[in-house]
Design an enzyme around this catalytic site. Sequence first.
Site, PDB file in Angstrom:
ATOM      1  CB  CYS A   1    -105.248 120.232  50.633  1.00 21.17           C
ATOM      2  SG  CYS A   1    -104.170 121.275  49.609  1.00 21.17           S
TER       3      CYS A   1
ATOM      4  CD  GLU B   1    -104.871 122.276  53.598  1.00 21.85           C
ATOM      5  OE1 GLU B   1    -104.259 121.323  54.099  1.00 21.85           O
ATOM      6  OE2 GLU B   1    -104.620 122.722  52.450  1.00 21.85           O
TER       7      GLU B   1
ATOM      8  CE  LYS C   1    -103.428 117.559  53.454  1.00 23.71           C
ATOM      9  NZ  LYS C   1    -102.755 118.876  53.287  1.00 23.71           N
TER      10      LYS C   1
END
Length: 276
Positions: free
Chosen positions: A154, A40, A113
Site C-alpha cells: 500500500c 492488504e 510494511k
Amino acid sequence: MRIALYQARTGIDPAANADDVAGAVREAAAGGAAMLFTPEMSGLLDQDRARASRHLRTDEDDPLLAAVREAAAEAGIWVHLGSLALLGGEGGRLVNRGFVIDPGGTILARYDKIHLFDVDLATGESWRESAAYSPGGSAVIADTALGPLGLSICYDLRFASLYAALSEAGAAVLSIPAAFTVPTGQAHWHVLLRARAIESQCFVVAAAQCGAHEDGRRTYGHSLVVGPWGEVLLDMGAAERAVGYAEIDLAAIDEVRGRLPVLRHRRAFALPEPAR
C-alpha cells in the site's frame, strides 16, 4: 503465465474473511491461475481497535493464514497473501505483514510494511498507522513461479526508492497489495502504479480492497496489473469480492529493457547541500 487477483471487501469477522479468501484461492486455481494475489489486510478491517484486538494473533496462530495455506496446498497454487494485522511488533505494536505461500502450503517469504500511513485528509479522515503498527526494516524478494517477486504494501507505493532497490536486486514482478481510500485512489492510484512499472521496467500486480466496509471506511478498488511498458493489462474497477485474471509474459521485460535500458543507465550521485 496466468495470474489471479482477489478484490476483497474485508469485514470485521475474521472467520467470514477466511472463508472468502480460501474460496478465492480455490476459484483462482479452478480458473487456471498459477498464483493468486490478495489485498492488504485480507484478514480483518476494523477501525474499532478494542473490537479488533480480540481477533489478533501471531502468524503462528492466525486462523486465516492457516486456512489460506491449507487451501493453497489443496489447490496446488501459489498465493501472495497481501497482508494481515498480526501481533509481534516492537513496543507491543502490531505488524502489517504479507506472505508468499507455495503450492505445498509452505510460507516462503514474509514482508513487513516499511512505510506507515500517518495523514489527515481533506475529507476529515485521519489515519495514524504508526500508533498501532511497527514498521518493517527490510526489502524482500521471493522466488516464485512468476520469477523474482518484489514485495511491498500500500503506502510503500509512494516511495520510488524501494522499487528501484527491488528492480536493482532482480525483481521481475512487483506486488503492491493495498487498501487505498477513495480520495487518494481517485487522484493517485493508477498514475503511481503505472509509474512504478515504467521506472522499474517490471510487471506490477496490485490487488486492492473495494467498497463500503463494515467498519465505515470506503476503499477504492481498481485492482490492477500493469506491464513493464506501463500498459494496464487488468483493471477490476469497482467489483467487490471478485477474482480477476491476467496473463504475464516475462519475455516482455527483456524486450522493454532492451528498447529503453534505464536500469543500466542508473548512476549514483552526490546529494545537494540543504537549501537555506
